[in-house]
Design an enzyme around this catalytic site. Sequence first.
Site, short mmCIF file in Angstrom:
data_model
loop_
_atom_site.label_atom_id
_atom_site.label_comp_id
_atom_site.label_asym_id
_atom_site.label_seq_id
_atom_site.Cartn_x
_atom_site.Cartn_y
_atom_site.Cartn_z
N SER A 146 0.85 -1.18 0.00
CA SER A 146 0.00 0.00 0.00
C SER A 146 0.89 1.23 0.00
O SER A 146 2.00 1.21 0.53
CB SER A 146 -0.88 0.04 1.26
OG SER A 146 -1.53 1.31 1.37
N TYR A 159 -2.30 -1.17 10.12
CA TYR A 159 -2.31 -1.39 8.66
C TYR A 159 -0.99 -0.90 8.05
O TYR A 159 -0.33 -1.62 7.29
CB TYR A 159 -3.50 -0.64 8.06
CG TYR A 159 -3.67 -0.83 6.57
CD1 TYR A 159 -4.18 -2.03 6.06
CD2 TYR A 159 -3.32 0.17 5.66
CE1 TYR A 159 -4.35 -2.21 4.70
CE2 TYR A 159 -3.49 -0.01 4.30
CZ TYR A 159 -4.00 -1.20 3.82
OH TYR A 159 -4.17 -1.38 2.46
P1 NAD Z 1 -11.34 -6.21 -0.29
O1 NAD Z 1 -11.77 -6.14 1.13
O2 NAD Z 1 -12.28 -5.91 -1.38
O3 NAD Z 1 -10.67 -7.63 -0.59
C1 NAD Z 1 -9.84 -8.29 0.33
C2 NAD Z 1 -10.16 -9.76 0.25
O4 NAD Z 1 -9.26 -10.46 1.15
C3 NAD Z 1 -11.59 -10.10 0.72
O5 NAD Z 1 -12.27 -10.81 -0.29
C4 NAD Z 1 -11.38 -10.94 1.96
O6 NAD Z 1 -12.36 -11.95 2.15
C5 NAD Z 1 -9.99 -11.52 1.73
N1 NAD Z 1 -9.38 -11.93 2.99
C6 NAD Z 1 -9.29 -11.21 4.13
N2 NAD Z 1 -8.76 -11.97 5.11
C7 NAD Z 1 -8.50 -13.17 4.56
C8 NAD Z 1 -7.94 -14.38 5.07
N3 NAD Z 1 -7.55 -14.49 6.36
N4 NAD Z 1 -7.79 -15.44 4.23
C9 NAD Z 1 -8.17 -15.34 2.93
N5 NAD Z 1 -8.73 -14.24 2.41
C10 NAD Z 1 -8.89 -13.16 3.21
O7 NAD Z 1 -10.07 -5.22 -0.35
P2 NAD Z 1 -9.27 -4.59 -1.57
O8 NAD Z 1 -9.40 -3.13 -1.44
O9 NAD Z 1 -9.55 -5.27 -2.85
O10 NAD Z 1 -7.80 -4.94 -1.07
C11 NAD Z 1 -6.95 -5.88 -1.70
C12 NAD Z 1 -5.54 -5.57 -1.24
O11 NAD Z 1 -5.20 -4.24 -1.65
C13 NAD Z 1 -5.37 -5.60 0.27
O12 NAD Z 1 -4.13 -6.18 0.61
C14 NAD Z 1 -5.38 -4.12 0.64
O13 NAD Z 1 -4.71 -3.87 1.84
C15 NAD Z 1 -4.69 -3.52 -0.55
N6 NAD Z 1 -4.92 -2.10 -0.78
C16 NAD Z 1 -6.19 -1.63 -0.98
C17 NAD Z 1 -6.37 -0.26 -1.18
C18 NAD Z 1 -7.74 0.33 -1.42
O14 NAD Z 1 -7.87 1.56 -1.39
N7 NAD Z 1 -8.76 -0.44 -1.64
C19 NAD Z 1 -5.28 0.60 -1.18
C20 NAD Z 1 -4.01 0.08 -0.99
C21 NAD Z 1 -3.84 -1.28 -0.79
#
Ligand code: NAD
Length: 255
Positions: A146, A159
Amino acid sequence: MNKHGQRFKGKVALVTGGGGGIGSAAAARLAGEGAQVVVCDADAGAAGRTADRLVEDGLAARLLAFDVTSSGEVEAAVASVVDEFGGVDVLVNNAGINRRGALLDLTAADWDASFAVNVDALFHLCRAVLPRMIEAGGGAIVNTASQWGLHPAPGHIAYNVSKAAVVVFTQNLARDYAPMGVRVNAVCPGEVHTPMLEAGLRRSGRTVADLDALVPFGRIGRPEEVAALIAFLASDEAPYMCGSIVEITGAQAVC
Ligand code: NAD
């Protein structure tokens, strides 16, 4: 032919968090470019919907529900993928959680969960997958870190620190396994419109338009845009990218 080409034809790709916003887009992009994709998530319903959509489009995808924090479940999952498809060429470590709060607002359980999902899972998955990649002469791992792991936003210490660990994990793993042909890179997205972001908005009372206004590019990111970067880093078009930490933010500064 897919409009993006077929860079992953004949490859097996495992995507964690494949039921979520960025993960489902990454699964779709890799499958659209010819990969056999294994859509992994603890949420079987969400991952199943991703896999079903891809199969309906005639692409090769299948659901694998497991918890990335369990070393036993990870080992069994990777073993089943290797049994069925012969190996793993691409691993996208993308599952993540965002427990908000400054230090005094967090519980020890929040802290532990953040590290279990965001960091320990990479340890389990890479340890399970790396021997197969080395045996096969190489592979590609892309970790979703991130922007906040590089430039911490206030009020998200668990985080941010866990994502900083993903950055260093990526650089370290790349240095250790580049000699074996395994490329390890990370993407560092800014704000991306996903279910995780929607949950944050519900808590803060802010809107997508509020976030859009903070981005010099004029809007927050789309999951497909991060997926395109993940696919590039995982592809043979990035043969010398190894240990790279790539920000994708629309020029947004953290404030
Ligand atoms: P999201 O919540 O839509 O998807 C995350 C997925 O991870 C979910 O489907 C959830 O069920 C799964 N998950 C969580 N814990 C788990 C576990 N213990 N075992 C298996 N699966 C598990 O989130 P997103 O925004 O698509 O995020 C995806 C990645 O991108 C994450 O690592 C997040 O930190 C990172 N990220 C997101 C953003 C943003 O703004 N959305 C920004 C920077 C980084």
